[in-house]
Scaffold this motif. Structure first.
Motif, PDB file in Angstrom:
ATOM      1  N   ALA A  39      -9.668 -36.394 -33.877  1.00  0.00           N
ATOM      2  CA  ALA A  39      -9.565 -36.748 -32.456  1.00  0.00           C
ATOM      3  C   ALA A  39      -8.352 -37.645 -32.204  1.00  0.00           C
ATOM      4  O   ALA A  39      -7.631 -37.472 -31.211  1.00  0.00           O
ATOM      5  CB  ALA A  39     -10.849 -37.446 -31.998  1.00  0.00           C
ATOM      6  N   LEU A  40      -8.122 -38.587 -33.104  1.00  0.00           N
ATOM      7  CA  LEU A  40      -6.967 -39.479 -32.968  1.00  0.00           C
ATOM      8  C   LEU A  40      -5.662 -38.697 -33.110  1.00  0.00           C
ATOM      9  O   LEU A  40      -4.703 -38.962 -32.384  1.00  0.00           O
ATOM     10  CB  LEU A  40      -7.032 -40.589 -34.028  1.00  0.00           C
ATOM     11  N   ALA A  41      -5.655 -37.724 -34.016  1.00  0.00           N
ATOM     12  CA  ALA A  41      -4.457 -36.895 -34.207  1.00  0.00           C
ATOM     13  C   ALA A  41      -4.114 -36.143 -32.920  1.00  0.00           C
ATOM     14  O   ALA A  41      -2.948 -36.108 -32.509  1.00  0.00           O
ATOM     15  CB  ALA A  41      -4.680 -35.914 -35.359  1.00  0.00           C
ATOM     16  N   VAL A  42      -5.111 -35.561 -32.285  1.00  0.00           N
ATOM     17  CA  VAL A  42      -4.890 -34.825 -31.034  1.00  0.00           C
ATOM     18  C   VAL A  42      -4.381 -35.760 -29.942  1.00  0.00           C
ATOM     19  O   VAL A  42      -3.444 -35.440 -29.204  1.00  0.00           O
ATOM     20  CB  VAL A  42      -6.201 -34.126 -30.585  1.00  0.00           C
ATOM     21  N   GLU A  43      -4.973 -36.946 -29.862  1.00  0.00           N
ATOM     22  CA  GLU A  43      -4.565 -37.929 -28.847  1.00  0.00           C
ATOM     23  C   GLU A  43      -3.113 -38.373 -29.056  1.00  0.00           C
ATOM     24  O   GLU A  43      -2.326 -38.454 -28.096  1.00  0.00           O
ATOM     25  CB  GLU A  43      -5.499 -39.139 -28.907  1.00  0.00           C
ATOM     26  N   THR A  93      -0.934 -26.302 -39.003  1.00  0.00           N
ATOM     27  CA  THR A  93      -0.353 -26.862 -37.791  1.00  0.00           C
ATOM     28  C   THR A  93      -0.144 -28.363 -37.946  1.00  0.00           C
ATOM     29  O   THR A  93      -0.726 -28.997 -38.837  1.00  0.00           O
ATOM     30  CB  THR A  93      -1.269 -26.621 -36.581  1.00  0.00           C
ATOM     31  N   VAL A  94       0.659 -28.924 -37.044  1.00  0.00           N
ATOM     32  CA  VAL A  94       0.879 -30.371 -37.103  1.00  0.00           C
ATOM     33  C   VAL A  94      -0.423 -31.119 -36.858  1.00  0.00           C
ATOM     34  O   VAL A  94      -0.649 -32.200 -37.421  1.00  0.00           O
ATOM     35  CB  VAL A  94       1.967 -30.834 -36.102  1.00  0.00           C
ATOM     36  N   ARG A  95      -1.307 -30.548 -36.056  1.00  0.00           N
ATOM     37  CA  ARG A  95      -2.597 -31.209 -35.818  1.00  0.00           C
ATOM     38  C   ARG A  95      -3.407 -31.295 -37.105  1.00  0.00           C
ATOM     39  O   ARG A  95      -3.976 -32.344 -37.427  1.00  0.00           O
ATOM     40  CB  ARG A  95      -3.408 -30.435 -34.765  1.00  0.00           C
ATOM     41  N   ASN A  96      -3.445 -30.193 -37.849  1.00  0.00           N
ATOM     42  CA  ASN A  96      -4.211 -30.191 -39.102  1.00  0.00           C
ATOM     43  C   ASN A  96      -3.648 -31.188 -40.108  1.00  0.00           C
ATOM     44  O   ASN A  96      -4.397 -31.961 -40.725  1.00  0.00           O
ATOM     45  CB  ASN A  96      -4.223 -28.786 -39.712  1.00  0.00           C
ATOM     46  N   ASN A  97      -2.332 -31.181 -40.275  1.00  0.00           N
ATOM     47  CA  ASN A  97      -1.723 -32.088 -41.247  1.00  0.00           C
ATOM     48  C   ASN A  97      -1.833 -33.542 -40.807  1.00  0.00           C
ATOM     49  O   ASN A  97      -2.054 -34.430 -41.630  1.00  0.00           O
ATOM     50  CB  ASN A  97      -0.249 -31.715 -41.468  1.00  0.00           C
ATOM     51  N   VAL A 121      -5.356 -34.930 -41.415  1.00  0.00           N
ATOM     52  CA  VAL A 121      -5.558 -35.349 -42.807  1.00  0.00           C
ATOM     53  C   VAL A 121      -4.898 -36.712 -43.036  1.00  0.00           C
ATOM     54  O   VAL A 121      -5.470 -37.605 -43.662  1.00  0.00           O
ATOM     55  CB  VAL A 121      -4.978 -34.301 -43.779  1.00  0.00           C
ATOM     56  N   TYR A 122      -3.700 -36.876 -42.514  1.00  0.00           N
ATOM     57  CA  TYR A 122      -2.943 -38.125 -42.694  1.00  0.00           C
ATOM     58  C   TYR A 122      -3.677 -39.305 -42.049  1.00  0.00           C
ATOM     59  O   TYR A 122      -3.787 -40.385 -42.647  1.00  0.00           O
ATOM     60  CB  TYR A 122      -1.550 -37.969 -42.091  1.00  0.00           C
ATOM     61  N   LEU A 123      -4.191 -39.095 -40.840  1.00  0.00           N
ATOM     62  CA  LEU A 123      -4.859 -40.171 -40.096  1.00  0.00           C
ATOM     63  C   LEU A 123      -6.350 -40.274 -40.425  1.00  0.00           C
ATOM     64  O   LEU A 123      -7.001 -41.252 -40.015  1.00  0.00           O
ATOM     65  CB  LEU A 123      -4.694 -39.944 -38.592  1.00  0.00           C
ATOM     66  N   LYS A 124      -6.858 -39.222 -41.110  1.00  0.00           N
ATOM     67  CA  LYS A 124      -8.300 -39.155 -41.425  1.00  0.00           C
ATOM     68  C   LYS A 124      -9.145 -39.191 -40.153  1.00  0.00           C
ATOM     69  O   LYS A 124     -10.256 -39.734 -40.124  1.00  0.00           O
ATOM     70  CB  LYS A 124      -8.713 -40.301 -42.369  1.00  0.00           C
ATOM     71  N   GLY A 137       3.907 -35.850 -26.713  1.00  0.00           N
ATOM     72  CA  GLY A 137       4.425 -34.652 -26.042  1.00  0.00           C
ATOM     73  C   GLY A 137       4.670 -33.507 -27.006  1.00  0.00           C
ATOM     74  O   GLY A 137       5.566 -32.674 -26.789  1.00  0.00           O
ATOM     75  N   ILE A 138       3.876 -33.421 -28.078  1.00  0.00           N
ATOM     76  CA  ILE A 138       4.048 -32.380 -29.093  1.00  0.00           C
ATOM     77  C   ILE A 138       2.853 -31.437 -29.079  1.00  0.00           C
ATOM     78  O   ILE A 138       1.699 -31.873 -29.104  1.00  0.00           O
ATOM     79  CB  ILE A 138       4.207 -33.012 -30.491  1.00  0.00           C
ATOM     80  N   ASP A 139       3.122 -30.147 -29.023  1.00  0.00           N
ATOM     81  CA  ASP A 139       2.084 -29.121 -29.052  1.00  0.00           C
ATOM     82  C   ASP A 139       1.364 -29.184 -30.401  1.00  0.00           C
ATOM     83  O   ASP A 139       1.994 -29.001 -31.447  1.00  0.00           O
ATOM     84  CB  ASP A 139       2.739 -27.744 -28.874  1.00  0.00           C
ATOM     85  N   PRO A 140       0.055 -29.450 -30.406  1.00  0.00           N
ATOM     86  CA  PRO A 140      -0.676 -29.596 -31.674  1.00  0.00           C
ATOM     87  C   PRO A 140      -0.727 -28.319 -32.498  1.00  0.00           C
ATOM     88  O   PRO A 140      -1.018 -28.365 -33.698  1.00  0.00           O
ATOM     89  CB  PRO A 140      -2.079 -30.022 -31.225  1.00  0.00           C
ATOM     90  N   MET A 141      -0.439 -27.167 -31.876  1.00  0.00           N
ATOM     91  CA  MET A 141      -0.509 -25.901 -32.594  1.00  0.00           C
ATOM     92  C   MET A 141       0.825 -25.514 -33.253  1.00  0.00           C
ATOM     93  O   MET A 141       0.901 -24.511 -33.946  1.00  0.00           O
ATOM     94  CB  MET A 141      -0.960 -24.788 -31.643  1.00  0.00           C
ATOM     95  N   LYS A 142       1.841 -26.325 -33.039  1.00  0.00           N
ATOM     96  CA  LYS A 142       3.126 -26.046 -33.693  1.00  0.00           C
ATOM     97  C   LYS A 142       3.056 -26.415 -35.172  1.00  0.00           C
ATOM     98  O   LYS A 142       2.175 -27.141 -35.609  1.00  0.00           O
ATOM     99  CB  LYS A 142       4.245 -26.838 -33.022  1.00  0.00           C
ATOM    100  N   ARG A 143       4.022 -25.892 -35.914  1.00  0.00           N
ATOM    101  CA  ARG A 143       4.161 -26.277 -37.317  1.00  0.00           C
ATOM    102  C   ARG A 143       5.343 -27.221 -37.463  1.00  0.00           C
ATOM    103  O   ARG A 143       6.246 -27.233 -36.635  1.00  0.00           O
ATOM    104  CB  ARG A 143       4.337 -25.041 -38.203  1.00  0.00           C
ATOM    105  N   ALA A 144       5.326 -27.986 -38.536  1.00  0.00           N
ATOM    106  CA  ALA A 144       6.330 -29.040 -38.724  1.00  0.00           C
ATOM    107  C   ALA A 144       7.755 -28.505 -38.724  1.00  0.00           C
ATOM    108  O   ALA A 144       8.670 -29.174 -38.239  1.00  0.00           O
ATOM    109  CB  ALA A 144       6.061 -29.779 -40.027  1.00  0.00           C
ATOM    110  N   GLU A 145       7.958 -27.283 -39.241  1.00  0.00           N
ATOM    111  CA  GLU A 145       9.338 -26.791 -39.385  1.00  0.00           C
ATOM    112  C   GLU A 145      10.041 -26.509 -38.058  1.00  0.00           C
ATOM    113  O   GLU A 145      11.249 -26.264 -38.048  1.00  0.00           O
ATOM    114  CB  GLU A 145       9.383 -25.538 -40.275  1.00  0.00           C
TER     115      GLU A 145
END
Length: 288
Positions: free
Chosen positions: A251-255, A238-242, A245-248, A261-269
């Motif tokens: 919690a910050l990624a979710v915020e 998911t975009v949240r998982n990736n 990793v990018y932000l290390k 306004g992006i659903d964290p469970m979506k995928r990048a494609e």
């Protein structure tokens, strides 16, 4: 010096043998031996006597000849020393009239220097490119805020499909986002292996890239490029998982996704280019 018959594999082979040259597989060298296809590609490039053109990988000059005959001012980027020696002779009269020049070496290492020498962005960029060159040169020029009015590239068909792919499709990738962010892209024609010598094992597709008039701006190009690549780093995640990793920082990624306004469970494609631009802007502001 007389040019070889660019439609004749036998004559091209003879030229190489006489001069003690060989085709370099590591450079992705294949000559387009279909004259009608060459003309169609240059027609798509839409050039005249006032055009400035960069050509990547001229080989023995079949496309170079087409460009120069239309009066354009041409710079070629060539890495093969054997080809360089021949095309210098083939186009000597154009060189003397300051209509033709060669930037010797790897285009990825020489284009910036040549850009500084010429002092402005050429109107057109053209080439029959291996995938790794296509992806890298497009990224490099865009990242350095160099966008050509038009580009015509011939690439492997699968690469062209990724360049044109829409969000939600299997071929949509970070390369799709990069290309479509800066350019409007459409196919010109497909070319089977039989149109080239030596015959490649893959089909090719020519695409035309037209610079977007209303370029979607972002607050920081490097942040945008690194973010969109990170989002596609593991397509199954998911975009949240990736993003975590990018932000290390999960919690910050979710915020940040919530702010964007992006659903964290979506995928990048499934994300649009505008989604990624907004996300990169939020990240850039958060890092300041």
């Amino acid at each position: 010096m007389n040019h070889p018959d660019y439609n004749s594999p036998a004559e091209l082979k003879q030229v190489l043998e006489i001069n003690g040259f060989s085709m370099q597989k590591k450079f992705g060298q294949n000559f387009l031996v279909n004259g009608d296809a060459r003309k169609k590609l240059i027609d798509a490039l839409d050039i005249n006597e006032n055009s400035t053109v960069w050509e990547i990988g001229p080989g023995l000059g079949s496309m170079t000849s087409e460009i120069l005959e239309r009066g354009s001012n041409l710079t070629c980027f060539e890495i093969d020393k054997g080809f360089i020696s021949l095309i210098k002779q083939y186009f000597d009269s154009y060189s003397k009239n300051n209509k033709f020049r060669i930037a010797e070496g790897d285009v990825l290492k020489t284009w910036k220097k040549q850009f500084e020498v010429e002092g402005k962005i050429p109107d057109r960029l053209f080439g029959n490119l291996p995938y790794n060159i296509a992806a890298t040169i497009i990224a490099d020029t865009i990242e350095n805020n160099v966008r050509f009015e038009k580009c015509v590239f011939t690439v492997q068909k699968e690469v062209a499909q990724r360049m044109c792919a829409k969000a939600g499709s299997q071929d949509y990738s970070s390369f799709s986002v990069l290309c479509q962010w800066a350019y409007d892209i459409k196919p010109v024609m497909d070319l089977s292996g039989g149109n080239f010598w030596p015959k490649p094992n893959v089909d090719s597709r020519a695409v035309i890239m037209t610079r977007k008039e209303n370029f979607p701006e972002c607050k920081d190009i490097k942040t945008f490029l690194s973010v969109e690549r990170a989002l596609f780093s593991s397509r199954r995640k998911t975009v949240r998982n990736n993003l975590s990793v990018y932000l290390k920082n999960n919690a910050l990624a979710v915020e940040i996704l919530q702010q964007s306004g992006i659903d964290p469970m979506k995928r990048a494609e499934v994300l649009s280019i505008n989604d990624m631009l907004k996300l990169s802007d939020v990240i850039f502001e958060a890092k300041k």
